[in-house]
Structure formats: structure tokens, C-alpha cells
Design an enzyme around this catalytic site. Sequence first.
Site, PDB file in Angstrom:
ATOM      1  N   ASN A 415       0.805  -1.219   0.000  1.00  0.00           N
ATOM      2  CA  ASN A 415       0.000   0.000   0.000  1.00  0.00           C
ATOM      3  C   ASN A 415       0.845   1.280   0.000  1.00  0.00           C
ATOM      4  O   ASN A 415       1.103   1.860  -1.039  1.00  0.00           O
ATOM      5  CB  ASN A 415      -0.942  -0.007   1.205  1.00  0.00           C
ATOM      6  CG  ASN A 415      -2.002  -1.071   1.112  1.00  0.00           C
ATOM      7  OD1 ASN A 415      -2.907  -0.984   0.287  1.00  0.00           O
ATOM      8  ND2 ASN A 415      -1.905  -2.086   1.949  1.00  0.00           N
ATOM      9  N   ASP A 416       1.270   1.691   1.173  1.00  0.00           N
ATOM     10  CA  ASP A 416       1.938   2.983   1.321  1.00  0.00           C
ATOM     11  C   ASP A 416       3.238   3.076   0.533  1.00  0.00           C
ATOM     12  O   ASP A 416       3.612   4.156   0.080  1.00  0.00           O
ATOM     13  CB  ASP A 416       2.206   3.267   2.803  1.00  0.00           C
ATOM     14  CG  ASP A 416       0.928   3.228   3.623  1.00  0.00           C
ATOM     15  OD1 ASP A 416      -0.091   3.766   3.145  1.00  0.00           O
ATOM     16  OD2 ASP A 416       0.942   2.643   4.718  1.00  0.00           O
ATOM     17  N   VAL A 417       3.940   1.959   0.354  1.00  0.00           N
ATOM     18  CA  VAL A 417       5.241   1.988  -0.320  1.00  0.00           C
ATOM     19  C   VAL A 417       5.101   2.130  -1.829  1.00  0.00           C
ATOM     20  O   VAL A 417       6.100   2.213  -2.539  1.00  0.00           O
ATOM     21  CB  VAL A 417       6.064   0.728   0.012  1.00  0.00           C
ATOM     22  CG1 VAL A 417       6.359   0.661   1.501  1.00  0.00           C
ATOM     23  CG2 VAL A 417       5.359  -0.542  -0.461  1.00  0.00           C
ATOM     24  N   THR A 418       3.841   2.173  -2.342  1.00  0.00           N
ATOM     25  CA  THR A 418       3.615   2.357  -3.774  1.00  0.00           C
ATOM     26  C   THR A 418       2.799   3.607  -4.072  1.00  0.00           C
ATOM     27  O   THR A 418       2.372   3.810  -5.206  1.00  0.00           O
ATOM     28  CB  THR A 418       2.873   1.133  -4.363  1.00  0.00           C
ATOM     29  OG1 THR A 418       1.574   1.044  -3.765  1.00  0.00           O
ATOM     30  CG2 THR A 418       3.653  -0.153  -4.114  1.00  0.00           C
ATOM     31  N   ALA A 456      -0.800   3.507   7.089  1.00  0.00           N
ATOM     32  CA  ALA A 456      -0.618   4.936   7.323  1.00  0.00           C
ATOM     33  C   ALA A 456      -1.939   5.686   7.310  1.00  0.00           C
ATOM     34  O   ALA A 456      -1.985   6.866   7.652  1.00  0.00           O
ATOM     35  CB  ALA A 456       0.330   5.524   6.274  1.00  0.00           C
TER      36      ALA A 456
END
Length: 489
Positions: A415-418, A456
Site C-alpha cells: 500500500n503505502d510503499v507504492t 498509514a
Amino acid sequence: MFTLALTKIDLLNLAYLAAAVLFIFGLKMLGKVPTAARGNRVSAAGMLLATVATFFYLTGATAVSLLWIVPALGLGAAIGLVMAQRVEMTAMPQMVALLNGFGGIASLLVATGDYANRRGSFVAIDQLGVDAGGSPGFTLGAIALAALIGGATFTGSLVAFGKLQGVSWVPDQPVQPPGQRWIVFGLLAGALLLTAVFVAWPGAWGVLLLVTLLALGLGVLLVIGIGGADMPVVIALLNSYSGVAAAMAGFVLNNYALIITGSLVGSSGLILTNIMCKAMNRSLMNVLFGGMGAAPAAGGSGAGGSGGATVSGTAHEASGADAAIVLEAARQVVVVPGYGMAVAQAQHAVKELVGELAQRGINVVYAIHPVAGRMPGHMNVLLAEAGVDYDTLLDLEPSNVQLRQSDVALVIGANDVTNPAARHDTTSPLYGMPILDVDEARTVFVIKRSLNPGFAGIQNELYFHERTRMLFGDAKKVVMELVNELEQI
């Protein structure tokens, strides 16, 4: 003729030195995926050597000491064996959190137990100036610091375990009371002041008890205010705490093995914490008190997240058959695993999918973000369990090079890392965080249960990108569907 007479303590220290060498070599091997398993075995051999040497050194001690030591060794070995065999790879973050806590409470108990055993000599030195050997002020300070750091590590690790495990009484989202930062600093300052008081008045049992109680409360407050998105940093930091606490216990016992081991764990954990913070482009203070993910938004098309601009647009859904056709026509595919893959235990299915693609001459690599999952190296561990070739696991920068050249990026629960918002949305808490540039691939498939934000609490712009297609469902089931569709083409 020269002869070398070694006493029993000399032999013990030589064994500790050999164990320390094994620790250092093992730690070096852990830095590379191909040698990591061997490094773990080398480090374990060092610990076994130190434990056995200590055991035989104590054979001259009282029978009561051995009466406690032998059952403790057996019980600890049995618990460790059961945990190693029964704990799933997906639960490894929780296990690491617990082990950090065990290290912290062990240091606390060892230090306070030694103080209880030698309290009379400390009081004699203070009142009569009797020399009981060593530096009593330094030892007393080490006792208090072992209690302080060990206690904070213990309760902090229990809270981290609760967050990772999804225990009902520990909220996954950060809980930050008003003025939390100043409460934490106040508790820490009070504990350090009491440490000084304890050094000045060695007989004050109550002061050491107060230090311990403040430490236990400090650990809870430090971790309860941190969200799930920051768990990789928290685990690395708690690991560092446990090492420092062990080193303090080593100073208390004048045990070189504990001092060296604790120093290695403390420093390596701090280095890893720094690496994790850089991977998120955030300071440690921001991680500890920033409250990332404090108010996650509900999912849905166009839903906004906690902070940042509202995401607008429509998410486009694709079928497994459509995705299989695109994958079969690709020349290069980049797989981007995340926590969703871990939850669904889809790593073996992913390996099978990659095998189907490889049979068709398609080049497939894995893009691994440093903070993907719930602990450092989480994705690497899961994929290694499935037998994935080490050479296909790429770090952040090489991954982005491959993503720009790829026909398909297959995101599995990441999720957040993309999230592209990290590159341009200055109002987003993710702004400036290095991400995997999956949106630069020709086609992006995202396997996810829903459009809900990640840990996040921030909606991912990638889901509404014009080249992105969503494959909704459990990651393992969706991947197996892709495998079945490929087999029919």
C-alpha cells in the site's frame, strides 16, 4: 622453559572471546540474503559456546545455583524449540517483538537480582568505605540503567506484539494522549534523576523500584502512540534497546560475553533503525511522536486519507482472465509484495505464478521496499521460505530501474510503499518517502481486498491511476486464479 598457566576464569574469557568472534562473523553474514541462514547458525553456535562455558564455570558454585540453572536451560530450550516449529512465518514480526521483550525483562531481573545479592556490600562501601572490589558507583549506575532500559523494552515490546497480533485491548492505530511527548520526556528525566539518587544512596531499594515502575510506564507510552505503518522501525528500535539493556547487565555481572553481545545487538539495531527511517524519509522523533495513521479513512472510490489531498477518480476493476492475458503477453513483470501477501500466506502461490511466467520466457523480478511488511526483511523472509531465487529479489533503487522498463507491475498487498503521493503531494504525511515507482510500468495490477487505505491511513493514488487495474480478493485466491487462467491459455 616458558609455561602458560590458565586459570578457570581465563578459560571462560577465552570462550567468551571465541563466542564474540562467532557473533561478529554471523552478523556479517546476516547482511546478505544468500548467507543469512548460515550467519544465523554461526551466531547461534556462538551463543551455545558462551552458555556452555558459563555452565561449566559455575560447576564450582553451590548446588542450589545449578539446581536453578539446569531446569532453566531445559525450559528455555523447550520453549524456543516449540516457538521455532509452530510459529508461522507470517507471525514472525510478533515473535521478534516478544523475543525483544524477553531480552529486556531478563536484563532487568538479572540486574535487580544481583543488586539484591550484593546490597549489603554496596551499603558497607557507602557507610564504612569497605572495599568490596570494583567500582560500586559504576555498578549501581549499570543496575539502574539495566532496569530502566530493560523495563521499557519489556512493556514496549508487549504493546508492539499486541498491535501486530491484533489483540483487542491494544489498538493498532496510535493512541496519543495530550502532551504525550512531554510526558515521555518527563518520565525519562525522572528515571535518570532517580538513577543518580540510587548511585548516591546504594541501600535505597525503593528508588530502584521507582525506576523500574517508571520504565514500565515509559515503554507503554513510547509504543502505544505508534501506528502499524511504523512497526518496522519500532521493532528495530526495541531490538536495539534489548541489546543495550543486556550490555548494562553485562557490566553489572562483569561478564564480557554479555557486554560484547549487547553492544553488537544495540549498535546493529540502531543502525537498522536509521536505515528504516531513511527509507521513509522521516526522523526517529517523527516516528515516535508523529502518530502516522492516527485516523484512517474508510475505503471507497475517491476516499481521502489521513492527511494529504483528497484522492479523486475511479478505480477500474479487472478479471483474472483479463489479467492473465496481459501477463502472458508481457516480456518483463515486476512483482511487488506487501503485507497483504503475508496475511494471505500467498508466497507459495506467487512462486507458482512466477514459475508459469518463467516457462513462457517472461523475465520476472521482485521489488522489495525496505519497510514493506511489519518488520525489516519481512518480504525477504517469506519469499525465501517459498524457495524464491535470491538473485530475483531487488532493493529499492534497482527495482525502480526495472519498473520503468517493465510491461506489468503486479502489486500484491503493498500500500503505502507504492503511493505516488509521496513524490508530489506536499500535504501528505508520506511526502518525500522513497517509494516503488510502480505507476511507471505500462500496466499495473493491484491485488487487494478493498480500496481501504494501508497502515498509514492514507488513500493510495495508485488505485485510481489510468493504467491501474484492481483485482479484488484474498491475495492467495487471486494469484491461484491467475495461475489457472495462464494454464488454460
